[in-house]
Design a protein around this motif. Structure first.
Motif, PDB file in Angstrom:
ATOM      1  N   ASP A 112     -15.482   5.778  21.677  1.00  0.00           N
ATOM      2  CA  ASP A 112     -16.161   5.981  20.537  1.00  0.00           C
ATOM      3  C   ASP A 112     -15.629   7.262  19.853  1.00  0.00           C
ATOM      4  O   ASP A 112     -15.459   7.323  18.567  1.00  0.00           O
ATOM      5  N   SER A 113     -15.852   8.443  20.692  1.00  0.00           N
ATOM      6  CA  SER A 113     -15.411   9.710  19.871  1.00  0.00           C
ATOM      7  C   SER A 113     -13.956   9.587  19.727  1.00  0.00           C
ATOM      8  O   SER A 113     -13.780  10.192  18.482  1.00  0.00           O
ATOM      9  N   GLU A 114     -12.935   8.978  20.279  1.00  0.00           N
ATOM     10  CA  GLU A 114     -11.662   9.040  19.906  1.00  0.00           C
ATOM     11  C   GLU A 114     -11.586   8.261  18.475  1.00  0.00           C
ATOM     12  O   GLU A 114     -10.894   8.670  17.806  1.00  0.00           O
ATOM     13  N   TRP A 115     -12.169   7.263  18.532  1.00  0.00           N
ATOM     14  CA  TRP A 115     -12.282   6.486  17.292  1.00  0.00           C
ATOM     15  C   TRP A 115     -12.852   7.253  16.228  1.00  0.00           C
ATOM     16  O   TRP A 115     -12.197   7.296  14.837  1.00  0.00           O
ATOM     17  N   GLU A 116     -13.854   7.987  16.454  1.00  0.00           N
ATOM     18  CA  GLU A 116     -14.464   8.736  15.368  1.00  0.00           C
ATOM     19  C   GLU A 116     -13.638   9.962  14.886  1.00  0.00           C
ATOM     20  O   GLU A 116     -13.340  10.327  13.750  1.00  0.00           O
ATOM     21  N   GLU A 117     -13.004  10.388  15.833  1.00  0.00           N
ATOM     22  CA  GLU A 117     -11.849  11.666  15.664  1.00  0.00           C
ATOM     23  C   GLU A 117     -10.704  11.030  14.816  1.00  0.00           C
ATOM     24  O   GLU A 117     -10.285  11.609  13.902  1.00  0.00           O
ATOM     25  N   ILE A 144     -10.155   1.614  10.104  1.00  0.00           N
ATOM     26  CA  ILE A 144     -10.570   1.714  11.431  1.00  0.00           C
ATOM     27  C   ILE A 144     -10.920   0.203  11.946  1.00  0.00           C
ATOM     28  O   ILE A 144     -10.618   0.168  13.073  1.00  0.00           O
ATOM     29  N   GLY A 145     -11.747  -0.169  11.157  1.00  0.00           N
ATOM     30  CA  GLY A 145     -12.056  -1.459  11.387  1.00  0.00           C
ATOM     31  C   GLY A 145     -10.887  -2.802  11.856  1.00  0.00           C
ATOM     32  O   GLY A 145     -11.072  -3.274  12.994  1.00  0.00           O
ATOM     33  N   VAL A 146      -9.763  -2.499  10.901  1.00  0.00           N
ATOM     34  CA  VAL A 146      -8.604  -3.380  11.045  1.00  0.00           C
ATOM     35  C   VAL A 146      -8.036  -2.934  12.372  1.00  0.00           C
ATOM     36  O   VAL A 146      -7.494  -3.654  13.295  1.00  0.00           O
ATOM     37  N   LEU A 147      -7.818  -1.622  12.806  1.00  0.00           N
ATOM     38  CA  LEU A 147      -7.301  -1.052  13.916  1.00  0.00           C
ATOM     39  C   LEU A 147      -8.165  -1.625  15.189  1.00  0.00           C
ATOM     40  O   LEU A 147      -7.228  -2.051  15.945  1.00  0.00           O
ATOM     41  N   LYS A 159      -9.974  -4.089  15.483  1.00  0.00           N
ATOM     42  CA  LYS A 159      -9.778  -5.740  15.613  1.00  0.00           C
ATOM     43  C   LYS A 159      -8.260  -5.898  16.203  1.00  0.00           C
ATOM     44  O   LYS A 159      -8.128  -6.644  17.051  1.00  0.00           O
ATOM     45  N   HIS A 160      -7.183  -5.395  15.644  1.00  0.00           N
ATOM     46  CA  HIS A 160      -5.915  -5.488  16.359  1.00  0.00           C
ATOM     47  C   HIS A 160      -5.789  -5.134  17.758  1.00  0.00           C
ATOM     48  O   HIS A 160      -5.398  -5.844  18.505  1.00  0.00           O
ATOM     49  N   TYR A 161      -6.386  -4.044  18.132  1.00  0.00           N
ATOM     50  CA  TYR A 161      -6.191  -3.378  19.470  1.00  0.00           C
ATOM     51  C   TYR A 161      -7.008  -4.239  20.501  1.00  0.00           C
ATOM     52  O   TYR A 161      -6.737  -4.693  21.499  1.00  0.00           O
ATOM     53  N   GLN A 162      -8.417  -4.685  19.911  1.00  0.00           N
ATOM     54  CA  GLN A 162      -9.056  -5.521  20.740  1.00  0.00           C
ATOM     55  C   GLN A 162      -8.547  -6.704  21.016  1.00  0.00           C
ATOM     56  O   GLN A 162      -8.357  -7.547  22.096  1.00  0.00           O
ATOM     57  N   ASN A 163      -7.723  -7.392  19.988  1.00  0.00           N
ATOM     58  CA  ASN A 163      -6.991  -8.621  20.345  1.00  0.00           C
ATOM     59  C   ASN A 163      -5.775  -8.603  21.159  1.00  0.00           C
ATOM     60  O   ASN A 163      -5.442  -9.254  21.805  1.00  0.00           O
ATOM     61  N   LYS A 164      -4.974  -7.235  21.236  1.00  0.00           N
ATOM     62  CA  LYS A 164      -4.246  -7.004  22.299  1.00  0.00           C
ATOM     63  C   LYS A 164      -4.487  -6.877  23.555  1.00  0.00           C
ATOM     64  O   LYS A 164      -3.731  -6.969  24.571  1.00  0.00           O
ATOM     65  N   ALA A 165      -5.714  -6.283  23.583  1.00  0.00           N
ATOM     66  CA  ALA A 165      -6.250  -5.924  25.198  1.00  0.00           C
ATOM     67  C   ALA A 165      -6.887  -7.149  25.649  1.00  0.00           C
ATOM     68  O   ALA A 165      -6.461  -7.742  26.540  1.00  0.00           O
TER      69      ALA A 165
END
Length: 144
Positions: free
Chosen positions: A95-100, A133-136, A138-144
């Protein structure tokens, strides 16, 4: 329950990692012996290689393995396991990396898009960053 590991870049210098009080000097001496400079170098090492060093015993190896386990890593990883780790962890952020990232994006938008430097412009930049960030995510969650 799925264990959530800390994220680490495999290119991180090994001197940045702590292996627990009382272990660091012995462990870092072993790393110098084998010219281990990064986390990746360490993950490729065998358990038996450390046992060949006079100052390394089972307790030292356990400290190394425990620290690596915190990151979802281990000794003697093969190329396939290393590639999977890098691929998976390139999508996983705390979460802190997303916030950054959010603030970095908002700053870029603010500086490049708005010239009036007003509070309203800053808020618009943050909203745009939130959308991005919301789009990113979603994109990363679909890949993981």
């Amino acid at each position: 329950m799925i264990k959530k590991y800390k994220h680490i870049d495999l290119c991180t210098p090994i001197d940045k990692i702590e292996f627990g009080q009382g272990n660091d000097i012995r462990i870092h001496n072993a790393f110098r012996f084998y010219e281990i400079e990064t986390v990746l170098d360490l993950c490729k090492m065998s358990r038996n290689a450390f046992l060949r060093i006079r100052s390394c015993g089972v307790r030292t190896i356990r400290a190394i393995e425990a620290t690596l386990a915190d990151y979802g890593l281990e000794l003697e990883m093969d190329e396939k396991s290393i590639e999977e780790y890098q691929r998976y962890h390139s999508f996983v952020l705390t979460d802190s990396e997303w916030e950054e990232r959010r603030y970095e994006i908002a700053k870029e938008i603010y500086l490049n898009k708005f010239s009036d430097f007003s509070k309203e412009s800053a808020e618009l930049a943050l909203m745009a960053a939130d959308d991005f960030i919301g789009v990113l995510k979603k994109h990363y969650q679909n890949k993981a």
